[in-house]
Design an enzyme around this catalytic site. Structure first.
Site, PDB file in Angstrom:
ATOM      1  N   LYS A 259       0.710  -1.296   0.354  1.00 39.77           N
ATOM      2  CA  LYS A 259       0.337  -0.600  -0.381  1.00 39.77           C
ATOM      3  C   LYS A 259       0.864   1.452  -0.232  1.00 39.77           C
ATOM      4  O   LYS A 259       1.890   0.757   0.222  1.00 39.77           O
ATOM      5  CB  LYS A 259      -1.076   0.252   0.852  1.00 39.77           C
ATOM      6  CG  LYS A 259      -2.053   1.277   1.198  1.00 39.77           C
ATOM      7  CD  LYS A 259      -2.604   0.807   2.230  1.00 39.77           C
ATOM      8  CE  LYS A 259      -2.615   1.257   3.434  1.00 39.77           C
ATOM      9  NZ  LYS A 259      -1.888   2.741   4.389  1.00 39.77           N
TER      10      LYS A 259
ATOM     11  N   GLU B  99       0.722   5.505   0.378  1.00 40.19           N
ATOM     12  CA  GLU B  99      -0.131   6.777   0.371  1.00 40.19           C
ATOM     13  C   GLU B  99      -0.508   7.662  -1.034  1.00 40.19           C
ATOM     14  O   GLU B  99       0.734   8.141  -1.220  1.00 40.19           O
ATOM     15  CB  GLU B  99       0.181   7.257   1.426  1.00 40.19           C
ATOM     16  CG  GLU B  99      -0.307   6.564   2.457  1.00 40.19           C
ATOM     17  CD  GLU B  99       0.221   7.802   4.158  1.00 40.19           C
ATOM     18  OE1 GLU B  99       0.215   8.931   4.045  1.00 40.19           O
ATOM     19  OE2 GLU B  99       0.272   6.795   5.179  1.00 40.19           O
TER      20      GLU B  99
ATOM     21  N   GLU C 164      -9.200   6.867   3.871  1.00 40.11           N
ATOM     22  CA  GLU C 164      -9.234   7.302   5.497  1.00 40.11           C
ATOM     23  C   GLU C 164     -10.186   9.423   6.278  1.00 40.11           C
ATOM     24  O   GLU C 164      -9.384   9.787   5.181  1.00 40.11           O
ATOM     25  CB  GLU C 164      -7.797   7.651   5.823  1.00 40.11           C
ATOM     26  CG  GLU C 164      -7.489   7.799   7.638  1.00 40.11           C
ATOM     27  CD  GLU C 164      -5.691   7.086   8.003  1.00 40.11           C
ATOM     28  OE1 GLU C 164      -5.078   6.133   6.957  1.00 40.11           O
ATOM     29  OE2 GLU C 164      -5.938   6.935   8.861  1.00 40.11           O
TER      30      GLU C 164
HETATM   31  N1  LIG Z   1      -3.635   4.044  17.281  1.00 38.83           N
HETATM   32  C1  LIG Z   1      -3.686   4.382  16.118  1.00 38.83           C
HETATM   33  N2  LIG Z   1      -4.803   4.658  15.377  1.00 38.83           N
HETATM   34  C2  LIG Z   1      -5.180   4.835  13.325  1.00 38.83           C
HETATM   35  O1  LIG Z   1      -6.309   4.696  13.468  1.00 38.83           O
HETATM   36  C3  LIG Z   1      -3.537   5.469  13.143  1.00 38.83           C
HETATM   37  C4  LIG Z   1      -2.868   5.854  13.916  1.00 38.83           C
HETATM   38  N3  LIG Z   1      -2.796   4.832  14.478  1.00 38.83           N
HETATM   39  N4  LIG Z   1      -1.586   6.038  13.826  1.00 38.83           N
HETATM   40  C5  LIG Z   1      -1.477   6.399  11.572  1.00 38.83           C
HETATM   41  C6  LIG Z   1      -2.523   6.881  11.442  1.00 38.83           C
HETATM   42  C7  LIG Z   1      -3.435   8.341  12.729  1.00 38.83           C
HETATM   43  N5  LIG Z   1      -4.383   8.498  12.719  1.00 38.83           N
HETATM   44  C8  LIG Z   1      -5.118   8.970  13.047  1.00 38.83           C
HETATM   45  C9  LIG Z   1      -4.997   9.652  13.927  1.00 38.83           C
HETATM   46  C10 LIG Z   1      -5.575  10.715  15.013  1.00 38.83           C
HETATM   47  C11 LIG Z   1      -6.740  10.879  14.169  1.00 38.83           C
HETATM   48  C12 LIG Z   1      -7.604  12.154  15.249  1.00 38.83           C
HETATM   49  O2  LIG Z   1      -7.536  12.623  16.280  1.00 38.83           O
HETATM   50  N6  LIG Z   1      -8.489  12.732  14.594  1.00 38.83           N
HETATM   51  C13 LIG Z   1      -9.682  13.339  15.596  1.00 38.83           C
HETATM   52  C14 LIG Z   1      -9.877  14.857  14.963  1.00 38.83           C
HETATM   53  C15 LIG Z   1     -10.221  14.482  13.492  1.00 38.83           C
HETATM   54  C16 LIG Z   1     -10.878  16.298  13.110  1.00 38.83           C
HETATM   55  O3  LIG Z   1     -11.463  16.395  13.798  1.00 38.83           O
HETATM   56  O4  LIG Z   1     -10.058  16.935  11.238  1.00 38.83           O
HETATM   57  C17 LIG Z   1     -10.984  12.421  15.849  1.00 38.83           C
HETATM   58  O5  LIG Z   1     -11.672  13.031  16.759  1.00 38.83           O
HETATM   59  O6  LIG Z   1     -11.167  12.124  15.240  1.00 38.83           O
HETATM   60  C18 LIG Z   1      -7.335  10.430  13.636  1.00 38.83           C
HETATM   61  C19 LIG Z   1      -6.905   9.702  12.558  1.00 38.83           C
HETATM   62  C20 LIG Z   1      -4.846   7.137  11.439  1.00 38.83           C
HETATM   63  N7  LIG Z   1      -3.797   6.164  12.290  1.00 38.83           N
HETATM   64  C1  LIG Z   2      -5.016   2.921   9.585  1.00 40.47           C
HETATM   65  C2  LIG Z   2      -4.013   2.204   7.883  1.00 40.47           C
HETATM   66  C3  LIG Z   2      -4.647   2.295   6.787  1.00 40.47           C
HETATM   67  C4  LIG Z   2      -2.514   2.784   7.829  1.00 40.47           C
HETATM   68  O1  LIG Z   2      -2.257   3.016   6.939  1.00 40.47           O
HETATM   69  C5  LIG Z   2      -1.657   2.003   8.852  1.00 40.47           C
HETATM   70  O2  LIG Z   2      -2.218   1.285  10.415  1.00 40.47           O
HETATM   71  O3  LIG Z   2      -0.927   2.046   8.566  1.00 40.47           O
HETATM   72 MG   LIG Z   3       0.080   3.350   6.818  1.00 40.38          MG
END
Ligand SMILES: Nc1nc(=O)c2c([nH]1)NC[C@@H]1CN(c3ccc(C(=O)N[C@@H](CCC(=O)O)C(=O)O)cc3)CN21
Ligand SMILES: CC(C)C(=O)C(=O)O
Ligand SMILES: [Mg+2]
Length: 275
Positions: free
Chosen positions: A113, A115, A182
């Site tokens: 995969k 990005e 995502e």
């Molecule tokens: N533990 C973990 N889970 C994940 O889903 C994840 C990772 N790590 N690391 C790589 C990326 C980073 N990701 C993330 C990290 C933070 C948010 C987050 O805090 N989102 C908030 C605000 C979003 C907004 O309002 O724009 C939320 O409330 O979901 C979302 C995805 C998804 N991926």
């Molecule tokens: C959240 C998924 C799609 C990912 O790219 C990861 O785990 O790194």
């Molecule tokens: Mg990833």
């Protein structure tokens, strides 16, 4: 039986939802596989959940290969997809093919995969030409965290939403077998899913995708640095672990562990001779 990219396509065509989870080690991959998961992603999220970095940018090809080898040995039936980490496919199509090849050849992955959408179709074509199936990843792509100014939902404006639809079409046209969506609004993810014939796998993208993926530590309550809105705790394994560790510590401290049944015997004759 081993699932393949053809299984994924067949599932979309038949309207069967695809389930994916991340895994980073043999034991976890084995448990997910036994539970019947369709696909396992060795995500570069391992930088955060396994290695404790604040984002995914420091993850190296060596990190990815190390964890992918372990997961491949545990995934009997699940399709194993490995992430190309930051700066492992950005320099040239040659670099992209070489590193995709390493994840297959050294890691044992069945697909990779990366990005990016329209901007990375040359890389998708080149990797696909080398017979390595490619999963695209669009919307909130974590390797662009500094460009986005944080892990923020993407595609709320008309311009970005349109770009995301164009990216999905470009990925399909370039030969991607599937696309991760995502952190995009659910109604946009639905539009994207209808706009392409290959399966979409959502994370924070609603139920209108062809499949779903979560980071396994999130859905088991094992990672508390942040909890995105899209996470459901399916089992609080984190709490179980903390309790288990605490009762072990207490048992060691009060001397109740190890008990007689946890020890190995020696004949009194031998012991006598040692005195
Ligand atoms: N533990 C973990 N889970 C994940 O889903 C994840 C990772 N790590 N690391 C790589 C990326 C980073 N990701 C993330 C990290 C933070 C948010 C987050 O805090 N989102 C908030 C605000 C979003 C907004 O309002 O724009 C939320 O409330 O979901 C979302 C995805 C998804 N991926
Ligand atoms: C959240 C998924 C799609 C990912 O790219 C990861 O785990 O790194
Ligand atoms: Mg990833």
């Amino acid at each position: 039986m081993k699932k393949t990219i053809a299984t994924f396509q067949q599932m979309k065509d038949e309207g069967a939802r695809i389930s994916m989870l991340t895994a980073y080690d043999y034991s976890t991959a084995r448990l997910e596989d036994e539970a019947g998961i369709d696909g396992i992603l060795v995500g570069d999220s391992l930088g955060m959940v396994m290695l404790g970095y604040d984002d995914t940018l420091p993850v190296t090809m060596d990190d990815m290969i190390h964890h992918t080898r372990a997961v491949s040995r545990g995934a009997k039936d699940a399709l194993v997809v490995a992430d190309l980490p930051y700066m492992s496919y950005h320099l040239s199509t040659m670099q992209a093919v070489e590193n995709a090849g390493r994840l297959v050849k050294e890691g044992g992955a069945q697909a990779v995969k990366l990005e990016g959408g329209a901007a990375f179709v040359d890389e998708v074509r080149a990797i696909t030409r080398a017979s390595v199936p490619v999963m695209g990843h669009i919307g909130m792509t974590p390797q662009s965290v500094n460009a986005f100014g944080g892990f923020k939902v993407q595609g709320k404006s008309e311009a970005v939403a349109r770009q995301i639809i164009d990216d999905a079409r470009a990925l399909e046209e370039a030969g991607a077998f599937s696309i991760v969506l995502e952190c995009v609004p659910a109604k946009l993810a639905e539009l994207v899913t209808k706009a392409v014939s290959i399966p979409t796998i959502g994370i924070g993208a609603g139920a209108g995708c062809d499949g779903q993926i979560l980071v396994y530590q999130d859905m088991l309550g094992m990672y508390s640095n942040f909890t995105p809105k899209f996470v459901r705790t399916f089992a609080d394994v984190g709490a179980s672990m903390r309790e288990g560790f605490a009762s072990y510590i207490a048992a060691v401290q009060d001397g109740s562990f190890p008990a007689a049944e946890h020890t190995f015997a020696i004949s009194d004759d031998v012991i006598e001779k040692l005195y």
